[in-house]
Design an enzyme around this catalytic site. Structure first.
Site, mmCIF file in Angstrom:
data_model
loop_
_atom_site.group_PDB
_atom_site.id
_atom_site.type_symbol
_atom_site.label_atom_id
_atom_site.label_comp_id
_atom_site.label_asym_id
_atom_site.label_seq_id
_atom_site.Cartn_x
_atom_site.Cartn_y
_atom_site.Cartn_z
ATOM 1 N N GLY A 69 42.214 151.413 -15.173
ATOM 2 C CA GLY A 69 40.955 150.667 -15.025
ATOM 3 C C GLY A 69 40.556 149.979 -16.315
ATOM 4 N N LEU A 97 39.932 155.863 -15.085
ATOM 5 C CA LEU A 97 38.722 155.092 -14.754
ATOM 6 C C LEU A 97 38.936 154.179 -13.548
ATOM 7 N N ALA A 150 39.265 152.715 -9.922
ATOM 8 C CA ALA A 150 38.722 153.101 -8.618
ATOM 9 C C ALA A 150 38.293 151.849 -7.864
ATOM 10 N N GLN A 151 38.183 151.958 -6.552
ATOM 11 C CA GLN A 151 37.394 150.993 -5.787
ATOM 12 C C GLN A 151 35.971 151.494 -6.010
ATOM 13 N N SER A 152 35.222 150.829 -6.873
ATOM 14 C CA SER A 152 34.008 151.429 -7.427
ATOM 15 C C SER A 152 32.714 150.899 -6.814
ATOM 16 N N SER A 191 31.077 160.785 -10.523
ATOM 17 C CA SER A 191 29.897 159.930 -10.347
ATOM 18 C C SER A 191 28.686 160.680 -9.810
ATOM 19 N N GLU A 204 26.951 159.534 -7.639
ATOM 20 C CA GLU A 204 26.949 159.286 -6.185
ATOM 21 C C GLU A 204 27.371 160.546 -5.421
ATOM 22 N N TYR A 220 32.522 156.069 -0.575
ATOM 23 C CA TYR A 220 32.791 156.130 -2.016
ATOM 24 C C TYR A 220 32.407 157.505 -2.576
ATOM 25 N N LYS A 228 34.855 160.209 -4.340
ATOM 26 C CA LYS A 228 34.654 160.702 -5.711
ATOM 27 C C LYS A 228 34.572 162.227 -5.739
ATOM 28 N N ARG A 249 29.139 144.237 -16.755
ATOM 29 C CA ARG A 249 29.044 144.827 -15.431
ATOM 30 C C ARG A 249 29.475 143.806 -14.380
HETATM 31 P P1 NDP Z 1 34.909 148.594 -12.450
HETATM 32 O O1 NDP Z 1 34.819 148.310 -10.999
HETATM 33 O O2 NDP Z 1 34.335 147.635 -13.439
HETATM 34 O O3 NDP Z 1 36.461 148.785 -12.831
HETATM 35 C C1 NDP Z 1 37.349 149.423 -11.961
HETATM 36 C C2 NDP Z 1 38.755 149.317 -12.524
HETATM 37 O O4 NDP Z 1 39.667 149.947 -11.620
HETATM 38 C C3 NDP Z 1 39.248 147.867 -12.696
HETATM 39 O O5 NDP Z 1 39.995 147.788 -13.890
HETATM 40 C C4 NDP Z 1 40.150 147.686 -11.484
HETATM 41 O O6 NDP Z 1 41.157 146.723 -11.659
HETATM 42 C C5 NDP Z 1 40.759 149.083 -11.405
HETATM 43 N N1 NDP Z 1 41.397 149.348 -10.114
HETATM 44 C C6 NDP Z 1 40.856 149.241 -8.889
HETATM 45 N N2 NDP Z 1 41.742 149.575 -7.940
HETATM 46 C C7 NDP Z 1 42.897 149.899 -8.595
HETATM 47 C C8 NDP Z 1 44.174 150.318 -8.176
HETATM 48 N N3 NDP Z 1 44.481 150.476 -6.878
HETATM 49 N N4 NDP Z 1 45.117 150.578 -9.111
HETATM 50 C C9 NDP Z 1 44.832 150.403 -10.420
HETATM 51 N N5 NDP Z 1 43.637 150.001 -10.884
HETATM 52 C C10 NDP Z 1 42.676 149.759 -9.986
HETATM 53 O O7 NDP Z 1 34.285 150.059 -12.675
HETATM 54 P P2 NDP Z 1 33.497 150.655 -13.942
HETATM 55 O O8 NDP Z 1 34.209 150.278 -15.176
HETATM 56 O O9 NDP Z 1 32.051 150.394 -13.790
HETATM 57 O O10 NDP Z 1 33.678 152.221 -13.682
HETATM 58 C C11 NDP Z 1 34.804 152.937 -14.178
HETATM 59 C C12 NDP Z 1 34.983 154.213 -13.353
HETATM 60 O O11 NDP Z 1 33.820 155.020 -13.461
HETATM 61 C C13 NDP Z 1 35.198 153.988 -11.859
HETATM 62 O O12 NDP Z 1 36.069 155.001 -11.407
HETATM 63 C C14 NDP Z 1 33.813 154.181 -11.263
HETATM 64 O O13 NDP Z 1 33.919 154.573 -9.924
HETATM 65 C C15 NDP Z 1 33.301 155.289 -12.157
HETATM 66 N N6 NDP Z 1 31.860 155.357 -12.332
HETATM 67 C C16 NDP Z 1 31.178 154.233 -12.758
HETATM 68 C C17 NDP Z 1 29.833 154.310 -13.020
HETATM 69 C C18 NDP Z 1 29.063 153.124 -13.473
HETATM 70 O O14 NDP Z 1 27.830 153.166 -13.396
HETATM 71 N N7 NDP Z 1 29.699 152.080 -13.978
HETATM 72 C C19 NDP Z 1 29.098 155.602 -12.866
HETATM 73 C C20 NDP Z 1 29.939 156.701 -12.452
HETATM 74 C C21 NDP Z 1 31.263 156.574 -12.210
HETATM 75 P P3 NDP Z 1 40.907 145.152 -11.316
HETATM 76 O O15 NDP Z 1 40.262 144.592 -12.551
HETATM 77 O O16 NDP Z 1 42.282 144.678 -11.053
HETATM 78 O O17 NDP Z 1 39.995 145.090 -10.121
HETATM 79 P P1 GDR Z 2 25.373 152.157 -7.065
HETATM 80 O O1 GDR Z 2 25.139 150.748 -7.796
HETATM 81 O O2 GDR Z 2 25.528 152.022 -5.603
HETATM 82 O O3 GDR Z 2 24.291 153.077 -7.569
HETATM 83 O O4 GDR Z 2 26.799 152.584 -7.659
HETATM 84 P P2 GDR Z 2 24.567 149.360 -7.270
HETATM 85 O O5 GDR Z 2 24.140 148.640 -8.502
HETATM 86 O O6 GDR Z 2 25.512 148.671 -6.352
HETATM 87 O O7 GDR Z 2 23.278 149.789 -6.403
HETATM 88 C C1 GDR Z 2 22.178 150.471 -6.987
HETATM 89 C C2 GDR Z 2 21.015 150.514 -6.013
HETATM 90 O O8 GDR Z 2 20.474 149.197 -5.867
HETATM 91 C C3 GDR Z 2 20.223 148.958 -4.499
HETATM 92 N N1 GDR Z 2 20.220 147.516 -4.226
HETATM 93 C C4 GDR Z 2 21.281 146.694 -4.362
HETATM 94 N N2 GDR Z 2 22.539 146.926 -4.778
HETATM 95 C C5 GDR Z 2 23.405 145.881 -4.828
HETATM 96 N N3 GDR Z 2 24.635 146.077 -5.286
HETATM 97 N N4 GDR Z 2 23.045 144.619 -4.416
HETATM 98 C C6 GDR Z 2 21.776 144.343 -3.970
HETATM 99 O O9 GDR Z 2 21.451 143.222 -3.617
HETATM 100 C C7 GDR Z 2 20.850 145.429 -3.955
HETATM 101 N N5 GDR Z 2 19.545 145.533 -3.593
HETATM 102 C C8 GDR Z 2 19.177 146.792 -3.773
HETATM 103 C C9 GDR Z 2 21.333 149.712 -3.774
HETATM 104 O O10 GDR Z 2 20.992 149.903 -2.405
HETATM 105 C C10 GDR Z 2 21.380 150.980 -4.596
HETATM 106 O O11 GDR Z 2 20.433 151.884 -4.147
HETATM 107 C C11 GDR Z 2 27.127 152.406 -9.030
HETATM 108 C C12 GDR Z 2 28.638 152.128 -9.105
HETATM 109 O O12 GDR Z 2 28.956 151.765 -10.427
HETATM 110 C C13 GDR Z 2 29.434 153.351 -8.728
HETATM 111 O O13 GDR Z 2 30.820 153.128 -8.985
HETATM 112 C C14 GDR Z 2 28.933 154.525 -9.586
HETATM 113 O O14 GDR Z 2 29.639 155.691 -9.246
HETATM 114 C C15 GDR Z 2 27.443 154.730 -9.391
HETATM 115 O O15 GDR Z 2 26.783 153.536 -9.769
HETATM 116 C C16 GDR Z 2 26.908 155.865 -10.242
#
Ligand code: NDP
Ligand code: GDR
Length: 329
Positions: A8, A78, A80-82, A123, A125, A147, A151, A182
């Site tokens: 990631g 790191l 994930a389909q996040s 997470s 979540e 998701y 996780k 982000r």
């Molecule tokens: P991003 O969505 O920004 O990044 C996800 C990364 O995973 C990208 O580099 C993506 O590659 C890669 N990826 C997705 N699918 C695959 C695959 N099949 N094989 C290899 N690589 C893959 O996430 P964040 O950086 O925000 O988060 C990092 C991690 O932390 C994730 O696991 C997320 O679920 C977790 N997390 C994030 C939080 C947050 O608030 N940001 C909070 C808690 C947990 P590509 O660029 O090609 O899409």
């Molecule tokens: P989350 O983040 O689901 O908490 O997951 P997101 O920013 O998508 O949503 C946060 C909250 O905002 C509400 N919301 C909206 N969300 C999005 N995306 N778009 C909108 O238009 C909108 N309007 C309101 C959502 O319903 C939700 O309640 C993130 C990701 O990074 C995960 O990978 C990670 O694990 C968790 O944070 C912790």
């Protein structure tokens, strides 16, 4: 020189973590999956200092090769389909990557570097429909999306490899963390990008889903420090990483519009396309354990974070006023 493998690495956290490890003189390997267009924007500035390895969490052999090639002392999983919303439209893929992908990584580590220290990106979540407020390491889990379910599998797989094989596997239960890097589909960045567009006259309205949802939002740059600290401990463990403060999406919108001197009520519309089949209403973390045992504290507060993101989007759009991205609901 220590070696670390980051899956990631092209994502938000991967880019900040790579910077942190390079600053600490690590040799950094980054696993990157093939895509039709190169998506190195977040790591372009450090790309020539990272060893890029081709691999995918869906392909077990590619992970084995990556582990064999990098021979890392530390592995940060790191990838994930996040995006929570996408996990309802692509639940099987989300399970394959975000859940089973963890076991594939753990198996690759077990096969080639069983001594390596492993970090799993768990997470908040996993708390979903929260069973206690605030949430800490002892709070029962109740995921509310495919998701969150995936996780939770990854979290328990990480704990299980520690208990089954004595491997050094740590699970960081991180609450939402944001930055100018982000993804545009997440609510903070969608809002700050939208505010910047409206301020520059490129867009008139901003369509959002549930404005009442509450999140504990921190800064990604602070959170990757906690990941590293977890792997520097004497023993592996699980840690909540959070600010301890919660804000609603409405608070977020208000703060971002105020930054440019606008009233959000004149621009924000609620759109059912962005509502979720099941919502996580309130998250707020208790990071006392991370504070005490890791010596970790967050440095960037909510208003500062929102301001930093709005300013970065304004600067970016002033240089390149690209059309808004098509965001999936
Ligand atoms: P991003 O969505 O920004 O990044 C996800 C990364 O995973 C990208 O580099 C993506 O590659 C890669 N990826 C997705 N699918 C695959 C695959 N099949 N094989 C290899 N690589 C893959 O996430 P964040 O950086 O925000 O988060 C990092 C991690 O932390 C994730 O696991 C997320 O679920 C977790 N997390 C994030 C939080 C947050 O608030 N940001 C909070 C808690 C947990 P590509 O660029 O090609 O899409
Ligand atoms: P989350 O983040 O689901 O908490 O997951 P997101 O920013 O998508 O949503 C946060 C909250 O905002 C509400 N919301 C909206 N969300 C999005 N995306 N778009 C909108 O238009 C909108 N309007 C309101 C959502 O319903 C939700 O309640 C993130 C990701 O990074 C995960 O990978 C990670 O694990 C968790 O944070 C912790």
């Amino acid at each position: 020189m220590k070696r670390a493998l980051i899956t990631g690495v092209t994502g938000q956290d991967g880019s900040y973590l790579a910077e942190l490890l390079l600053d600490k003189d690590y040799r950094v390997y980054g696993l990157v999956r093939r895509s039709s267009t190169v998506n190195f924007e977040r790591i372009a500035h450090i790309q020539d200092r990272i060893e890029i390895l081709s691999g995918d969490l869906l392909d077990q052999n590619s992970l084995l090769y990556a582990l064999r090639e990098a021979q890392p002392q530390e592995v940060y999983n790191l990838a994930a389909q996040s995006f929570v919303q996408t996990s309802w439209t692509q639940p099987v893929l989300t399970g394959d990557v975000t859940a089973l992908g963890v076991t594939r990584m753990l198996e690759a580590v077990r096969a080639f570097n069983p001594e390596a220290r492993f970090y799993q990106a768990s997470s908040s979540e996993m708390y979903g429909k929260v069973q206690a407020v605030p949430q800490n390491e002892d709070t029962p889990f109740y995921p509310r999306s495919p998701y969150g379910v995936a996780k939770l599998y990854g979290h328990w797989a990480t704990v299980n490899y520690r208990e089954s094989y004595g491997m050094f596997t740590a699970s960081g239960i991180l609450f939402n963390h944001e930055s100018p890097r982000r993804g545009l589909e997440f609510v903070t960045r969608k809002v700050t990008d939208g505010v910047a567009r409206i301020k520059l006259g490129l867009q008139r309205e901003l369509r959002l889903g549930n404005l009442g949802a509450q999140r504990d939002w921190g800064y990604a740059g602070d959170y990757v420090r906690a990941m590293w600290l977890m792997l520097q401990q004497d023993a592996p463990d699980d840690y909540v990483v959070a600010t301890g403060h919660t804000y609603s999406v409405r608070d977020l919108v208000d703060s971002a519009f105020r930054r440019v001197g606008f009233d959000w009520q004149e621009h924000v519309l609620q759109d059912p396309r962005f509502m979720r089949p099941a919502e996580v209403d309130l998250l707020v973390g208790d990071a006392a354990k991370a504070r005490t045992e890791l010596g970790w504290t967050p440095e960037v507060e909510f208003e500062e974070l929102v301001g930093m993101m709005v300013d970065a989007d304004l600067a970016r759009l002033r240089g390149h006023p690209l059309p808004p991205p098509a965001l999936f609901g």
